[in-house]
Design a protein around this motif. Structure first.
Motif, mmCIF file in Angstrom:
data_model
loop_
_atom_site.group_PDB
_atom_site.id
_atom_site.type_symbol
_atom_site.label_atom_id
_atom_site.label_comp_id
_atom_site.label_asym_id
_atom_site.label_seq_id
_atom_site.Cartn_x
_atom_site.Cartn_y
_atom_site.Cartn_z
ATOM 1 N N ILE A 57 31.326 8.820 25.333
ATOM 2 C CA ILE A 57 31.998 9.792 26.177
ATOM 3 C C ILE A 57 32.322 9.110 27.506
ATOM 4 N N VAL A 75 26.471 16.320 34.609
ATOM 5 C CA VAL A 75 26.533 15.689 33.294
ATOM 6 C C VAL A 75 25.673 16.394 32.244
ATOM 7 N N LYS A 76 24.415 16.704 32.534
ATOM 8 C CA LYS A 76 23.535 17.320 31.529
ATOM 9 C C LYS A 76 24.089 18.658 31.066
ATOM 10 N N HIS A 79 27.255 18.047 28.922
ATOM 11 C CA HIS A 79 26.935 17.531 27.594
ATOM 12 C C HIS A 79 26.333 18.625 26.714
ATOM 13 N N ASP A 80 25.468 19.451 27.281
ATOM 14 C CA ASP A 80 24.892 20.564 26.522
ATOM 15 C C ASP A 80 25.967 21.578 26.130
ATOM 16 N N GLU A 83 27.884 20.682 22.958
ATOM 17 C CA GLU A 83 27.156 20.676 21.689
ATOM 18 C C GLU A 83 27.653 21.815 20.803
ATOM 19 N N ASP A 90 23.896 16.291 21.640
ATOM 20 C CA ASP A 90 24.194 15.259 22.632
ATOM 21 C C ASP A 90 23.391 13.971 22.437
ATOM 22 N N LEU A 93 25.461 10.804 21.738
ATOM 23 C CA LEU A 93 26.146 10.067 22.798
ATOM 24 C C LEU A 93 25.374 8.780 23.082
ATOM 25 N N VAL A 96 27.841 6.337 27.601
ATOM 26 C CA VAL A 96 28.215 7.363 28.580
ATOM 27 C C VAL A 96 28.739 6.662 29.821
ATOM 28 N N TYR A 98 31.013 7.602 33.491
ATOM 29 C CA TYR A 98 31.745 8.510 34.375
ATOM 30 C C TYR A 98 32.180 7.731 35.609
ATOM 31 N N LEU A 112 37.778 14.273 30.139
ATOM 32 C CA LEU A 112 36.846 13.637 29.209
ATOM 33 C C LEU A 112 37.570 13.051 28.015
ATOM 34 N N ILE A 114 36.187 11.628 24.198
ATOM 35 C CA ILE A 114 35.053 11.420 23.304
ATOM 36 C C ILE A 114 35.584 10.731 22.053
#
Length: 120
Positions: A57, A75-76, A79-80, A83, A90, A93, A96, A98, A112, A114
């Protein structure tokens, strides 16, 4: 797959904790609302089956103003939120990345991409 998530849908990691119950972390209402909104934004842009296998990602963040921000604050939650929409979990991944893209007062966002990656 490419997605654009508007800045105002990004939940800060420090907004996450709403308390504890029976030893489990409770997510704050604000965090849950933003995470659900980011998920909904992703669902409008990607309607395929969640990707399987190892994924990379990459994101570019465009801020609404010049205030100093931690690039990784969202980010967390992001990413969640992805899902079950873009990928199954996640943990897929494996790469990663950014970076800051600058200021865009009219359309702050995170762009983004992916992609599946071959590991070996």
């Amino acid at each position: 797959m490419k997605l654009i998530i508007p800045y105002d849908l990004l939940a800060r990691d420090n907004e996450r904790i709403g308390g504890m119950m029976r030893g489990r972390l409770l997510l704050s209402q604000k965090y849950r609302r933003k995470k659900d909104a980011a998920r909904a934004a992703a669902m409008t842009q990607y309607r395929g089956k969640p990707l399987e296998g190892d994924l990379a990602i990459a994101g570019i963040a465009y801020w609404p103003d010049r205030r100093r921000r931690d690039l990784m604050f969202f980010v967390k939650a992001l990413h969640d939120a992805l899902e079950g929409v873009c990928y199954l979990d996640d943990v897929q991944l494996v790469e990663v990345q950014y970076k800051k893209g600058g200021i865009d007062k009219d359309a702050p966002r995170v762009e983004l991409e992916i992609v599946q990656v071959a590991r070996g």
